[in-house]
Design an enzyme around this catalytic site. Structure first.
Site, PDB file in Angstrom:
ATOM      1  N   ASP A 253       0.812  -1.367   0.126  1.00 13.50           N
ATOM      2  CA  ASP A 253       0.018  -0.044  -0.049  1.00 13.50           C
ATOM      3  C   ASP A 253       0.818   1.342   0.016  1.00 13.50           C
ATOM      4  OD1 ASP A 253       0.414  -1.271   2.469  1.00 13.50           O
ATOM      5  OD2 ASP A 253      -0.330   0.572   3.359  1.00 13.50           O
ATOM      6  N   ASP A 263       4.908   7.994   1.454  1.00  9.26           N
ATOM      7  CA  ASP A 263       4.920   7.788   2.989  1.00  9.26           C
ATOM      8  C   ASP A 263       5.860   7.629   3.847  1.00  9.26           C
ATOM      9  OD1 ASP A 263       2.088   7.811   2.785  1.00  9.26           O
ATOM     10  OD2 ASP A 263       1.597   5.778   3.043  1.00  9.26           O
TER      11      ASP A 263
HETATM   12  P1  AMP Z   1       0.710   3.853   7.145  1.00 10.42           P
HETATM   13  O1  AMP Z   1       1.607   3.077   7.962  1.00 10.42           O
HETATM   14  O2  AMP Z   1       0.751   5.297   7.431  1.00 10.42           O
HETATM   15  O3  AMP Z   1       1.182   3.640   5.696  1.00 10.42           O
HETATM   16  O4  AMP Z   1      -0.862   3.586   7.172  1.00 10.42           O
HETATM   17  C1  AMP Z   1      -1.338   2.316   6.834  1.00 10.42           C
HETATM   18  C2  AMP Z   1      -2.878   2.251   7.246  1.00 10.42           C
HETATM   19  O5  AMP Z   1      -3.294   2.694   8.333  1.00 10.42           O
HETATM   20  C3  AMP Z   1      -3.389   2.988   6.282  1.00 10.42           C
HETATM   21  O6  AMP Z   1      -4.559   2.705   5.835  1.00 10.42           O
HETATM   22  C4  AMP Z   1      -3.626   4.470   7.140  1.00 10.42           C
HETATM   23  O7  AMP Z   1      -4.930   5.035   6.814  1.00 10.42           O
HETATM   24  C5  AMP Z   1      -3.951   3.853   8.383  1.00 10.42           C
HETATM   25  N1  AMP Z   1      -3.622   4.677   9.508  1.00 10.42           N
HETATM   26  C6  AMP Z   1      -2.524   5.011   9.951  1.00 10.42           C
HETATM   27  N2  AMP Z   1      -2.630   5.962  11.047  1.00 10.42           N
HETATM   28  C7  AMP Z   1      -4.124   6.131  11.507  1.00 10.42           C
HETATM   29  C8  AMP Z   1      -4.668   6.846  12.240  1.00 10.42           C
HETATM   30  N3  AMP Z   1      -4.062   7.706  13.207  1.00 10.42           N
HETATM   31  N4  AMP Z   1      -5.960   6.833  12.246  1.00 10.42           N
HETATM   32  C9  AMP Z   1      -6.684   6.051  11.085  1.00 10.42           C
HETATM   33  N5  AMP Z   1      -5.835   5.261  10.305  1.00 10.42           N
HETATM   34  C10 AMP Z   1      -4.561   5.410  10.383  1.00 10.42           C
HETATM   35 MG    MG Z   2       0.650   4.201   3.798  1.00  9.48          MG
END
Ligand code: AMP
Ligand code: MG
Length: 493
Positions: A253, A263
């Site tokens: 993702d 990211d």
């Molecule tokens: P990431 O690790 O930032 O790439 O995020 C992985 C997934 O977790 C994605 O679907 C993000 O939208 C979700 N996500 C990360 N942090 C949060 C948060 N604080 N609230 C809601 N969803 C989150």
């Molecule tokens: Mg991400």
């Protein structure tokens, strides 16, 4: 006052891909304040930075208000996280505000991160905090200045809220970022895993129109698209490797179809060269270590091509698997070539020969064994090319360590066209003096979280011109002091 017509949105994702997102709005926040605004990028997007900098601009960049013409939405996607499949992720704390056509005619997503809960938030609060937001701002700008394809920060805005995180409450913030698109490998996986082949086709056709329009009429366009994504990813990872960058969370993702780095969570630049370098606190097994990044990119691409199999040959899946496998395997040589070109250029060699691979490998072997700073080493080799090997030798406890290699390399360099001086100048254009050093990043973020932005702004001006040594910035050139200890990063949620 930002005028209603300040943004000229042209929202292809919202219009063409209904069913691939949830229309959504940002949460209203008490006190949006712009902390950082990327004026150059604003202008590139055809926006007036002065207008953006006012109160209404801050509310828009915080997601509190939607500008006219925006069709904000949360995108749905899936993803393989650390090898395991999550069928439903999506923008849990982000919004695609809309698309803008920039001054060069390129379609760019305006995206907010930290704008509140969405239907995809699962257990999360939908928020982001200032430290990680500024981190993404800084590292993205550093990558951009280094010439690495990347999403970029348009603004960092505080919300006036305090958000509870591991170590207590922190200032809430939103990052406004810009990308060539937010299509991810995981977007394809979401629909593929549900057996929705027609949606995968619509997505692929959209990706082709947006990123590879030259393929629109191609009879084998889905396979060709895969090849292009593969080649872009190979080139991208080769660039990461050439600047010592560890992404840290190469889940599918977090892999774009556009070939941009996306990211910036637990990423970091390594100081001492080490293929096993891992910074992320959750990457216990080193899956996303520096030296594994190419293999992981290939693994992710295999997950991508699997989603395309029914499109590649709808009548003969075995045939589709056969051709897809060949294309995935071709990642190896494509990447190796890209890597050799990047690494050779760091040594002043423009037209690498196969023997140059050994030259690079041998150097890296020595540098690893002696824990020498990756960035300083290559920059100082430019001085060695100009006839002064002392700064390079000074990086080693035993300065004779590298002498044999230096001799072989200098002999190789004279076989390159152009003067050695011109070769050295070319090296200085690809070997940065300044990268965002981990200890400097931490120092800047700690100060910013305590309302002192000066160290952050200073660091930003340093990394914005990475190849140009400037007086008074000596402290930004060197690796972290011993006392800084091993560096650990967090996903920054
Ligand atoms: P990431 O690790 O930032 O790439 O995020 C992985 C997934 O977790 C994605 O679907 C993000 O939208 C979700 N996500 C990360 N942090 C949060 C948060 N604080 N609230 C809601 N969803 C989150
Ligand atoms: Mg991400």
């Amino acid at each position: 006052m930002i005028r209603a017509d300040s943004f000229t949105f042209d929202n292809s994702y919202a219009l063409e891909l209904e069913g691939f997102y949830a229309p959504w709005k940002g949460e209203s926040v008490p006190d949006p304040q712009i902390v950082m605004l990327n004026r150059d990028l604003a202008e590139e997007l055809g926006l007036d930075p002065d207008e953006l900098a006012n109160e209404d601009g801050a509310a828009i960049l915080a997601g509190s208000e939607a500008p006219e013409g925006a069709a904000p939405l949360a995108q749905v996607y899936a993803g393989h996280q650390f090898g395991g499949f999550s069928p439903r992720l999506g923008d849990g704390r982000a919004l695609l505000v809309g698309e803008l056509i920039d001054r060069h005619g390129v379609r760019r997503d305006l995206h907010l991160k930290g704008s509140g809960r969405t239907p995809f938030s699962r257990g999360g609060d939908g928020k982001a905090v200032l430290g990680p937001v500024l981190r993404e701002y800084l590292i993205g700008e550093a990558m951009h200045a280094l010439g690495v394809p990347t999403t970029r920060a348009l603004a960092a805005v505080t919300t006036g809220e305090r958000i509870l995180r591991q170590d207590g409450p922190e200032p809430g913030a939103v990052l406004a970022r810009v990308a060539n698109s937010h299509l991810r490998v995981g977007t394809f996986e979401f629909f593929s895993a549900r057996g929705e082949t027609e949606k995968v086709r619509r997505l692929a056709d959209y990706a082709i129109r947006r990123h590879f329009p030259e393929l629109d009429e191609d009879d084998h366009r889905y396979l060709q698209m895969f090849r292009k994504v593969r080649d872009r990813q190979a080139a991208l990872v080769a660039q990461w490797m050439s600047v010592g960058f560890v992404h840290g969370v190469m889940n599918t993702d977090n892999m774009t179809i556009s070939g941009e780095t996306i990211d910036y969570g637990p990423c970091a630049f390594m100081d001492g060269y080490d293929p096993a370098a891992v910074f992320s606190s959750i990457d216990h097994r080193g899956r996303y270590a520096y030296g594994n990044q190419a293999a992981i990119a290939q693994w992710n691409l295999a997950r991508f091509v699997e989603t395309l199999l029914p499109l590649i040959d709808p009548n003969d899946i075995d045939h589709a698997i056969e051709v897809a496998t060949e294309e995935v395997e071709a990642f190896g040589p494509v990447y190796q070539r890209a890597w050799l070109e990047r690494m050779s250029a760091k040594l002043g060699v423009d037209r690498p020969e196969e023997g140059d691979r050994d030259l690079v490998e041998e150097l890296l072997g020595v540098v690893h064994a002696h824990d020498v700073d990756f960035t300083s080493l290559f920059r100082r080799l430019g001085e060695a090319a100009r006839g002064d090997p002392r700064p390079t030798r000074a990086l080693f406890v035993d300065p004779t360590t590298l002498d044999a290699w230096l001799g072989t390399w200098l002999e190789r360099l004279v076989r390159e066209p152009g003067t050695v001086g011109a070769r050295a100048d070319a090296m200085d254009r690809v070997n940065p003096v300044y990268i965002p050093r981990n200890h400097k990043v931490e120092e800047a973020l700690d100060a910013a979280t305590a309302s002192d932005l000066e160290p952050f702004e200073r660091l930003l001006t340093v990394i914005e011109r990475p190849f140009e040594r400037r007086a008074g910035l000596e402290a930004y050139e060197v690796r972290a002091p011993e006392s800084f200890g091993p560096y650990r990063t967090f996903c920054g949620t």
